[in-house]
Design a protein around this motif. Structure first.
Motif, PDB file in Angstrom:
ATOM      1  N   LYS A  83       5.922   1.069  -8.196  1.00 21.70           N
ATOM      2  CA  LYS A  83       5.548   0.311  -7.000  1.00 21.70           C
ATOM      3  C   LYS A  83       5.703  -1.189  -7.233  1.00 21.70           C
ATOM      4  O   LYS A  83       6.317  -1.903  -6.420  1.00 21.70           O
ATOM      5  N   TYR A  84       5.161  -1.683  -8.336  1.00 14.84           N
ATOM      6  CA  TYR A  84       5.147  -3.126  -8.581  1.00 14.84           C
ATOM      7  C   TYR A  84       6.500  -3.650  -9.053  1.00 14.84           C
ATOM      8  O   TYR A  84       6.861  -4.797  -8.742  1.00 14.84           O
ATOM      9  N   LEU A 142       2.403   3.344 -10.653  1.00 11.91           N
ATOM     10  CA  LEU A 142       2.103   1.950 -10.330  1.00 11.91           C
ATOM     11  C   LEU A 142       3.232   1.028 -10.798  1.00 11.91           C
ATOM     12  O   LEU A 142       3.579   0.056 -10.115  1.00 11.91           O
ATOM     13  N   GLU A 148      12.404   2.819  -6.852  1.00  6.88           N
ATOM     14  CA  GLU A 148      11.242   3.361  -7.560  1.00  6.88           C
ATOM     15  C   GLU A 148      11.626   4.551  -8.433  1.00  6.88           C
ATOM     16  O   GLU A 148      11.058   4.749  -9.513  1.00  6.88           O
ATOM     17  N   ARG A 195       9.407  -2.498  -8.051  1.00  7.12           N
ATOM     18  CA  ARG A 195      10.226  -2.628  -6.840  1.00  7.12           C
ATOM     19  C   ARG A 195       9.831  -3.875  -6.048  1.00  7.12           C
ATOM     20  O   ARG A 195      10.691  -4.644  -5.626  1.00  7.12           O
ATOM     21  N   ALA A 196       8.547  -4.082  -5.847  1.00  6.89           N
ATOM     22  CA  ALA A 196       8.101  -5.255  -5.094  1.00  6.89           C
ATOM     23  C   ALA A 196       8.561  -6.543  -5.772  1.00  6.89           C
ATOM     24  O   ALA A 196       9.067  -7.468  -5.107  1.00  6.89           O
TER      25      ALA A 196
END
Length: 261
Positions: free
Chosen positions: A232-233, A229, A81, A235-236
């Motif tokens: 976060k997204y 955000l 991140e 990395r996912a």
């Protein structure tokens, strides 16, 4: 002083050139930090009144380094991140800079390279150059504020079309959209950028800085929250099977077969 960019100042105009030509000027972690550092220098340098940002050789910037993505997959790390937050810091170093910044787009600006271009105050394009959101091809949502800045410029529905389908934006369409200030013959690109830079440099530069600050407060108040955000997204998504498939397909020059996980 810098490993991945070139930095010159002439006639009150700074030129910053991404210099990873053998990689299509794709970003490395070093490149993000060097652009942040050089923009900090430019912001405080009274000799600089305007800035041109471009790429060495045939491409403006190909975005992320796919071989680096493969390394992260092989080692099971995923995209950190902090790395995505660094792209946001790079974008803010331009958006919040007191000097006007012109992106001179040679060849392709793709993915994070387009995000970088969209953070600039003006875009000039060669007639053969193209803008590609590209993130979807890697099964990524996007970073570098690309979605945020593109939506501000194009509105929601056009933004959806370009980020979800990766439909290219050529120079003519970019001018029609109002994304690009102008398009010129490829060989005249830097002359066009320089002419615009000189026009800005000989204007009331303190007032230009105030205008940039006002526009940033009006148009980009949620940029920091969006970057959180993105981190976060991104990395996912980097830990997904679809991303692994996208990278494998790219490196083997075939079409990916996504499964939605």
């Amino acid at each position: 002083m810098y490993q991945t960019i070139l930095y010159t100042i002439e006639n009150q105009v700074a030129t910053v050139t991404i210099n990873r030509e053998e990689y299509g000027n794709a970003f490395s972690e070093t490149t993000y930090q060097e652009i942040i550092d050089v923009m900090a220098d430019i912001d405080q340098n009274p000799e600089v009144k305007a800035v041109i940002l471009t790429g060495a050789g045939k491409y403006f910037c190909a975005g992320g380094d796919v071989k680096y993505f493969q390394h992260l997959i092989d080692t099971g790390q995923g995209i950190p991140e902090d790395g995505v937050l660094k792209t946001g810091e790079m974008v803010r170093s331009i958006r919040q800079n007191s000097k006007p910044v012109i992106a001179a787009i040679n060849g392709v600006a793709a993915g994070a390279g387009l995000g970088l271009a969209l953070s600039c105050d003006f875009i000039v394009m060669g007639t053969q150059s193209r803008l590609l959101t590209a993130f979807i091809n890697m099964a990524f949502p996007g970073d570098t504020g690309l979605m945020y800045n593109l939506q501000q410029a194009l509105g929601s529905y056009r933004t959806m079309k370009h980020i979800m389908l990766n439909e290219p934006i050529d120079a003519e369409l970019a001018v029609e959209y109002g994304l690009a200030y102008s398009k010129v013959a490829d060989e005249d690109l830097l002359d066009e950028a320089q002419a615009l830079a000189q026009k800005l440099a000989h204007g009331p530069t303190q007032t230009l800085a105030h205008q940039k600050a006002l526009l940033a407060s009006i148009l980009y108040p949620q940029m920091d929250d969006t970057n959180l955000l993105e981190a976060k997204y991104m990395r996912a998504s980097s830990l997904s099977d679809d991303h692994s498939e996208a990278v494998a397909a790219f490196l083997s020059k075939r079409q990916p077969k996504f499964k939605g996980n």
